[in-house]
Design a protein around this motif. Structure first.
Motif, PDB file in Angstrom:
ATOM      1  N   MET A 118       0.802  -1.220   0.000  1.00  0.00           N
ATOM      2  CA  MET A 118       0.000   0.000   0.000  1.00  0.00           C
ATOM      3  C   MET A 118       0.839   1.277   0.000  1.00  0.00           C
ATOM      4  N   PRO A 119       1.842   1.432   0.874  1.00  0.00           N
ATOM      5  CA  PRO A 119       2.615   2.675   0.839  1.00  0.00           C
ATOM      6  C   PRO A 119       3.359   2.894  -0.473  1.00  0.00           C
ATOM      7  N   VAL A 120       3.802   1.799  -1.096  1.00  0.00           N
ATOM      8  CA  VAL A 120       4.485   1.933  -2.389  1.00  0.00           C
ATOM      9  C   VAL A 120       3.514   2.423  -3.455  1.00  0.00           C
ATOM     10  N   ALA A 121       2.329   1.805  -3.446  1.00  0.00           N
ATOM     11  CA  ALA A 121       1.322   2.194  -4.447  1.00  0.00           C
ATOM     12  C   ALA A 121       0.917   3.652  -4.269  1.00  0.00           C
TER      13      ALA A 121
ATOM     14  N   LYS B 239       1.970   9.961  -6.516  1.00  0.00           N
ATOM     15  CA  LYS B 239       2.576  11.293  -6.572  1.00  0.00           C
ATOM     16  C   LYS B 239       3.825  11.293  -7.462  1.00  0.00           C
ATOM     17  N   GLU B 240       4.716  10.313  -7.202  1.00  0.00           N
ATOM     18  CA  GLU B 240       6.028  10.346  -7.838  1.00  0.00           C
ATOM     19  C   GLU B 240       5.996   9.904  -9.304  1.00  0.00           C
ATOM     20  N   VAL B 241       5.146   8.950  -9.604  1.00  0.00           N
ATOM     21  CA  VAL B 241       5.110   8.409 -10.967  1.00  0.00           C
ATOM     22  C   VAL B 241       4.006   9.045 -11.800  1.00  0.00           C
ATOM     23  N   TYR B 242       2.826   9.167 -11.203  1.00  0.00           N
ATOM     24  CA  TYR B 242       1.670   9.625 -11.974  1.00  0.00           C
ATOM     25  C   TYR B 242       1.338  11.095 -11.774  1.00  0.00           C
ATOM     26  N   GLY B 243       1.952  11.730 -10.791  1.00  0.00           N
ATOM     27  CA  GLY B 243       1.736  13.158 -10.577  1.00  0.00           C
ATOM     28  C   GLY B 243       0.326  13.524 -10.173  1.00  0.00           C
ATOM     29  N   CYS B 244      -0.370  12.645  -9.442  1.00  0.00           N
ATOM     30  CA  CYS B 244      -1.756  12.915  -9.049  1.00  0.00           C
ATOM     31  C   CYS B 244      -1.820  14.056  -8.012  1.00  0.00           C
TER      32      CYS B 244
ATOM     33  N   GLU C 124      -5.860   8.098   3.755  1.00  0.00           N
ATOM     34  CA  GLU C 124      -5.947   9.565   3.777  1.00  0.00           C
ATOM     35  C   GLU C 124      -4.686  10.219   4.343  1.00  0.00           C
ATOM     36  N   GLU C 125      -4.102   9.623   5.408  1.00  0.00           N
ATOM     37  CA  GLU C 125      -2.925  10.236   6.038  1.00  0.00           C
ATOM     38  C   GLU C 125      -1.729  10.322   5.082  1.00  0.00           C
ATOM     39  N   PRO C 126      -1.375   9.250   4.359  1.00  0.00           N
ATOM     40  CA  PRO C 126      -0.281   9.371   3.375  1.00  0.00           C
ATOM     41  C   PRO C 126      -0.599  10.386   2.268  1.00  0.00           C
ATOM     42  N   LEU C 127      -1.882  10.463   1.881  1.00  0.00           N
ATOM     43  CA  LEU C 127      -2.265  11.427   0.849  1.00  0.00           C
ATOM     44  C   LEU C 127      -2.050  12.855   1.346  1.00  0.00           C
ATOM     45  N   ASP C 128      -2.406  13.087   2.619  1.00  0.00           N
ATOM     46  CA  ASP C 128      -2.206  14.420   3.204  1.00  0.00           C
ATOM     47  C   ASP C 128      -0.730  14.803   3.202  1.00  0.00           C
ATOM     48  N   LYS C 129       0.136  13.842   3.592  1.00  0.00           N
ATOM     49  CA  LYS C 129       1.566  14.122   3.648  1.00  0.00           C
ATOM     50  C   LYS C 129       2.136  14.456   2.258  1.00  0.00           C
ATOM     51  N   MET C 130       1.566  13.837   1.231  1.00  0.00           N
ATOM     52  CA  MET C 130       2.063  14.077  -0.120  1.00  0.00           C
ATOM     53  C   MET C 130       1.420  15.312  -0.756  1.00  0.00           C
ATOM     54  N   GLY C 131       0.472  15.928  -0.037  1.00  0.00           N
ATOM     55  CA  GLY C 131      -0.204  17.107  -0.585  1.00  0.00           C
ATOM     56  C   GLY C 131      -1.234  16.781  -1.630  1.00  0.00           C
TER      57      GLY C 131
ATOM     58  N   GLU D 249     -13.734  16.771  -9.373  1.00  0.00           N
ATOM     59  CA  GLU D 249     -12.801  16.671 -10.501  1.00  0.00           C
ATOM     60  C   GLU D 249     -11.453  16.063 -10.107  1.00  0.00           C
ATOM     61  N   PRO D 250     -11.439  14.803  -9.706  1.00  0.00           N
ATOM     62  CA  PRO D 250     -10.175  14.153  -9.313  1.00  0.00           C
ATOM     63  C   PRO D 250      -9.366  13.722 -10.538  1.00  0.00           C
ATOM     64  N   ASP D 251      -8.099  13.394 -10.325  1.00  0.00           N
ATOM     65  CA  ASP D 251      -7.323  12.773 -11.392  1.00  0.00           C
ATOM     66  C   ASP D 251      -7.008  11.313 -11.085  1.00  0.00           C
ATOM     67  N   VAL D 252      -7.514  10.809  -9.940  1.00  0.00           N
ATOM     68  CA  VAL D 252      -7.405   9.384  -9.653  1.00  0.00           C
ATOM     69  C   VAL D 252      -8.564   8.980  -8.744  1.00  0.00           C
ATOM     70  N   ILE D 253      -9.073   7.765  -8.969  1.00  0.00           N
ATOM     71  CA  ILE D 253     -10.098   7.187  -8.094  1.00  0.00           C
ATOM     72  C   ILE D 253      -9.462   6.008  -7.364  1.00  0.00           C
TER      73      ILE D 253
END
Length: 557
Positions: free
Chosen positions: A449-452, A457-462, A483-490, A519-523
């Motif tokens: 999960m953390p890798v995905a 962010k790093e590969v797909y620029g979401c 949600e917490e990892p998403l918050d850290k990545m902005g 209007e997300p760029d990933v689901i």
């Protein structure tokens, strides 16, 4: 002839190509004597231009088809299990017009030799000597190169009865000539490739290069004294450049008729709604003399300024000679209206011309949409452009120009070797291909999960993520691990959890409303089958709003 064709049908591509080349070279070597003979017998046209037409019919046609496969297997695709095999049609009945008696004979005999067909020619009675001489030259060269004797033949004493008998007994008819003859070909009960009359209206737009436009029309109209049916019959000039166009025509040898002389010439060339055969392919000075009109000796083309586009006006008709009707148009739409009416008066399906700055793309498209013609020529001398391969790349070189259903023809292009072949398609059994597409990456095993999430962010620029889950996982706090990892990545995120244990279409529709607002760029779908299925449906409805779910739900085979 049928026995000769039966033998010819067994020839290899190598044998056929040898015969095709020998016949083409022989015809080309005799292009000058044949042109002189055609002029002496018919009295039509210009000898030097007939030389060019004979050269075109021999060398241009040979160069176009010398590498074309016409024997046996011509196409094979082993992966799809498809093989295409070319077979000849049989005996071709070729009706030859008096306007192009030698070049058309060369053209049709070469097409038949390339496709292993026999050809029986019906010459026009007023051009039988030159037409049969052209056929004889091709036949002798073909036989010397290995063709069966009798593979090319002709009617020694042309008559309506003989021509009708030939058309009824042949396997296909190649008919080039007047409307009456073409109608007879289509009424014979034998498959026919015929052509219709042309009444090419050339529009000169106010953006056009006036010098080039007028020069092109004069080059076309004077070529063999205007006997190629694709040539311009009328010119429609926009008001803004009318005076400049008129001055340029005069500079280049056109004489503008005045007063009663316009009617005198028009009624001399067009009699009872048809072209006067005695005026076909005649110099402008001879036409004027016959009409009782005095013109300068230097006159190349007679122009009648006219207004009516109705059939009652002789200038509105096809004129296979050195006269040209000229209309003034108030704007481009007026020009299109006039051109459309002229095409309808005996020119449906044939050819139309436009002279314009090609950056005027909207006008070019508007013209193409309005013209019911199978050849639309831009900034081109129409006589040379319509027959193909001289002023363009993709129009095949041909002296038989089909007009499609608009002109009462069975074919809408320039007739070539492909219309003289039967193609057998050998289709092997293959099951229709099926395919299954997987995501670019599938993450699995503990710790994935953390890798995905990091790669979002790093590969797909979401930057915006939409989380789809069920109420149990959301309320139990499981989604916080996402949600917490998403918050850290902005990565800004929003969640949707109103999904039934057995998801309903209404659940997905409700989620799509939120998707469109966010209007997300990933689901990201989290949970079991319910959340996963709902997420997929929501993605589909979001990405393809034009699709209807009811249509997607229909079972296809």
């Amino acid at each position: 002839m049928r026995e000769a064709q039966k033998k010819f049908a067994t020839y290899t591509q190598e044998q056929v190509d040898k015969i095709f080349k020998a016949a083409a070279l022989a015809a080309n070597k005799e292009r000058i004597p044949l042109a002189q003979l055609a002029y002496e017998e018919t009295g039509y046209g210009v000898v030097e231009d007939k030389v060019i037409k004979n050269h075109f019919a021999a060398e241009f046609v040979y160069n176009k088809y010398r590498d074309t496969k016409t024997c046996g297997v011509i196409e094979e695709d082993k992966a799809y299990g498809m093989t295409k095999i070319a077979e000849p049609l049989g005996v071709v009945a070729a009706v030859i017009p008096t306007t192009n008696p030698t070049s058309t004979a060369i053209f049709k005999t070469l097409l038949c030799l390339k496709t292993r067909n026999a050809i029986m020619i019906s010459p026009h009675p007023r051009a039988k000597k030159c037409t049969t001489e052209a056929a004889r030259i091709v036949l002798e060269a073909a036989v010397e190169a290995g063709a069966p004797a009798g593979i090319v033949g002709w009617i020694e004493k042309p008559s309506l009865v003989a021509t009708n008998t030939l058309m009824s007994e042949a396997d296909i008819i190649l008919a080039t000539g007047g409307p009456g003859m073409v109608n007879a070909a289509y009424s014979s009960g034998t498959p026919a490739l015929g052509v219709g009359p042309g009444n090419n209206p050339a529009i000169i737009d106010d953006s056009a290069d006036v010098v080039n436009s007028v020069n092109s029309i004069m080059q076309s109209k004077t070529f063999d004294n205007g006997m190629i049916c694709a040539t311009e019959q009328n010119v429609i000039v926009l008001d803004g450049v009318y005076d400049a166009v008129k001055a340029e025509f005069q500079k280049r040898g056109a004489f503008f008729l005045q007063g009663d002389d316009i009617d005198k010439v028009g009624n001399t060339v067009i009699v009872n709604g048809a072209v006067n055969a005695k005026m076909v392919g005649q110099p402008a000075t001879k036409i004027a003399e016959t009409a009782g009109v005095e013109v300068p000796a230097w006159t190349k083309v007679l122009i009648g300024e006219t207004e009516s586009v109705e059939p009652s006006n002789p200038w509105a008709h096809e004129k296979l000679t050195t006269i040209l009707g000229m209309y003034r148009a108030s704007d481009f739409d007026d020009a299109l209206a006039k051109a459309s009416r002229l095409v309808a008066d005996g020119g449906y399906g044939h050819t139309s011309s436009l002279f314009i700055d090609t950056r005027e793309t909207e006008k070019v498209q508007k013209h193409a949409n309005a013209m019911k013609t199978c050849r639309i020529l831009i900034n081109t001398p129409a006589a040379q452009g319509g027959i193909g391969d001289i002023y363009n790349f993709q129009l095949t070189p041909s002296l038989t120009l089909g007009c499609g259903s608009w002109g009462g023809n069975s074919f809408s292009g320039n007739v070539d070797v492909h219309q003289l072949l039967n193609i057998k398609s050998v289709a092997e059994r293959r099951e229709n291909m099926l395919w299954f597409r997987t995501p670019e990456k599938v993450y699995f095993k503990k710790g994935c999960m953390p890798v995905a999430l990091r790669e979002l962010k790093e590969v797909y620029g979401c930057k915006r993520a939409f989380i789809v889950t069920d109420s149990f996982l959301y309320k139990s706090g499981f989604t916080k691990k996402i949600e917490e990892p998403l918050d850290k990545m902005g990565i800004v995120h929003s969640s949707f959890w109103s999904i039934s244990p057995d998801p309903k279409l209404q659940d997905a529709q409700k989620g799509v409303e939120l998707l469109r607002a966010f209007e997300p760029d990933v689901i990201i779908a989290i949970g079991g089958g319910s959340a996963m299925d709902a997420g997929k449906i929501m993605w589909t409805m979001y990405e393809h709003p034009e699709e209807k779910f009811d249509d997607m739900a229909v079972d296809f085979m």
